[in-house]
Every structure is written in structure tokens, then in C-alpha cells.
Design a protein around this motif. Structure first.
Motif, mmCIF file in Angstrom:
data_model
loop_
_atom_site.group_PDB
_atom_site.id
_atom_site.type_symbol
_atom_site.label_atom_id
_atom_site.label_comp_id
_atom_site.label_asym_id
_atom_site.label_seq_id
_atom_site.Cartn_x
_atom_site.Cartn_y
_atom_site.Cartn_z
ATOM 1 N N ARG A 157 22.620 49.532 31.497
ATOM 2 C CA ARG A 157 23.662 49.437 32.516
ATOM 3 C C ARG A 157 23.534 48.086 33.209
ATOM 4 O O ARG A 157 22.447 47.698 33.648
ATOM 5 C CB ARG A 157 23.541 50.564 33.525
ATOM 6 N N GLU A 166 25.642 45.062 35.850
ATOM 7 C CA GLU A 166 26.734 44.729 36.755
ATOM 8 C C GLU A 166 27.134 43.302 36.473
ATOM 9 O O GLU A 166 26.289 42.417 36.402
ATOM 10 C CB GLU A 166 26.333 44.895 38.216
ATOM 11 N N MET A 190 32.515 51.081 33.389
ATOM 12 C CA MET A 190 32.284 52.241 34.255
ATOM 13 C C MET A 190 33.067 52.205 35.568
ATOM 14 O O MET A 190 33.285 53.235 36.163
ATOM 15 C CB MET A 190 30.788 52.361 34.561
ATOM 16 N N GLY A 191 33.427 51.028 36.051
ATOM 17 C CA GLY A 191 34.162 50.963 37.312
ATOM 18 C C GLY A 191 33.960 49.628 38.005
ATOM 19 O O GLY A 191 33.161 48.792 37.573
ATOM 20 N N ASP A 192 34.709 49.431 39.082
ATOM 21 C CA ASP A 192 34.698 48.166 39.827
ATOM 22 C C ASP A 192 34.401 48.392 41.301
ATOM 23 O O ASP A 192 34.711 49.447 41.856
ATOM 24 C CB ASP A 192 36.070 47.480 39.766
ATOM 25 N N THR A 193 33.836 47.363 41.922
ATOM 26 C CA THR A 193 33.671 47.302 43.372
ATOM 27 C C THR A 193 34.076 45.893 43.803
ATOM 28 O O THR A 193 33.633 44.916 43.214
ATOM 29 C CB THR A 193 32.207 47.558 43.787
ATOM 30 N N THR A 231 31.867 44.653 38.132
ATOM 31 C CA THR A 231 32.207 45.653 37.130
ATOM 32 C C THR A 231 30.920 46.216 36.539
ATOM 33 O O THR A 231 30.060 45.462 36.095
ATOM 34 C CB THR A 231 33.055 45.029 36.002
ATOM 35 N N THR A 232 30.785 47.526 36.573
ATOM 36 C CA THR A 232 29.616 48.169 35.976
ATOM 37 C C THR A 232 29.925 48.436 34.507
ATOM 38 O O THR A 232 30.972 48.992 34.165
ATOM 39 C CB THR A 232 29.294 49.488 36.696
#
Length: 179
Positions: free
Chosen positions: A77, A79, A113-116, A131-132
Motif C-alpha cells: 500500500r 500513498e 483505493m481513494g483520495d484525500t 491517492t492511496t
């Protein structure tokens, strides 16, 4: 899975080549390993990728069909922080990263997997989208040859000596065994 990628460093180097001049992002964008956007001497646009954990599956997980030297699959995993001068620039970097990711990982062996989003205060200027990504790398077994078959007519013994066996000797042995 890309057979040539077995480490995080290989992955980051390949992403830099895919993003670089003439690649997925226009301009001079540097890909850094680690949280480079927090360093005082780095300014946007930049992409920083760092691992946050890993797990394993196997034996003979992904890649086994294309490379028999792959024993396990490491799922890492990461980032990826795409740091732009504004939201639109950060999003353009993210799109370029995803395009490069698809190219480097052969269109598979990764999951977004998603964003922050980060801005004012979290980054020194501009905006960043993190982005993960879950990446799958083959864990190579360096001690096994790519083709474990020995050449025809040779047999390796524990003493590391090589014995040549001819077809005549095999036929003679088979005949004598059945008498």
C-alpha cells in the motif's frame, strides 16, 4: 504483473520514466520517493510516493504463470501525493500518475483505493491530492534458475559433478533391468 518490477524503487523509477519528458504529464515533473513535498527546497509541481504497509500472498501468487521464479506476491500500500500549484494542476498530475501507473503495471496489479485533498496549512503552497494505491509485486526467488530443466543428456548429482548419459547406455540399462 510486470516481471521486471520487484521493488518499490524499481516502481518509482519506472513511474518517473513514464511521466517524464514526452510522457503522461507535460512539463518537468519530478517523482520523489517519500514525502518530498514537505521538504523546504521542493515546490510544485511534484509527485511523492511512499509506502505505508505491505502484505504477502502465495506461494505462487500473481506472476506465477508468466514467471516461474515468482514465489510470493507482495501487496504494497502506497500513498502518492500529487502536489500542484492549484487544485486543477494537482488533479492533472493525478491523472498523469494514473496513466503512468496503468502503463508501468501493465494495466493490472494495482488498485486505486481513494483520495484525500490537502491545501493551505497541510502543504506550504498550492494543493495536493493523496491517492492511496495497492500495488502487487512478485517476490522473486533468486536461487532458482529461470528454466529449472537440465540439458538433455546431462544429470547433476549431489557431488556437483556432471555425468553424461547417452541413449545407448539408457537402452542397455533398460534391457539389463528386465532380464
Amino acid at each position: 504483473m510486470s516481471d521486471g518490477l520487484s521493488s518499490f524503487k524499481d516502481f518509482c523509477d519506472a513511474i518517473q520514466l513514464a511521466i517524464g519528458p514526452g510522457g503522461a504529464v507535460s512539463g518537468n515533473v519530478q517523482v520523489y520517493q517519500g514525502r518530498a513535498y514537505e521538504a523546504a527546497n521542493i515546490s510544485p509541481p511534484a509527485i511523492s510516493i511512499y509506502p505505508v504497509g505491505a502484505g504477502y500472498s502465495g506461494p505462487m501468487g500473481a506472476g506465477a504463470a508468466t514467471n516461474p521464479r515468482i514465489l510470493h506476491t507482495r501487496q504494497m500500500r502506497c500513498e502518492a501525493h500529487c502536489w500542484g500549484v492549484n487544485h486543477g494542476n494537482a488533479e492533472g498530475l493525478q491523472t498523469g500518475l494514473i496513466t503512468a501507473l496503468r502503463q508501468v503495471m501493465n494495466g493490472a496489479n494495482y488498485i486505486l483505493m481513494g483520495d484525500t485533498w490537502y491545501e493551505s496549512g497541510a502543504v506550504k503552497c498550492g494543493a495536493a491530492v493523496a491517492t492511496t494505491i495497492d500495488l502487487k509485486f512478485g517476490v522473486p526467488v533468486a536461487k532458482l534458475p529461470l528454466n529449472p530443466m537440465v540439458s538433455a543428456g546431462e544429470m547433476t548429482v549431489d557431488t556437483a559433478t556432471t555425468v553424461a548419459v547417452t541413449a545407448v547406455q539408457v537402452s542397455a540399462y533398460a534391457v539389463s533391468d528386465h532380464q
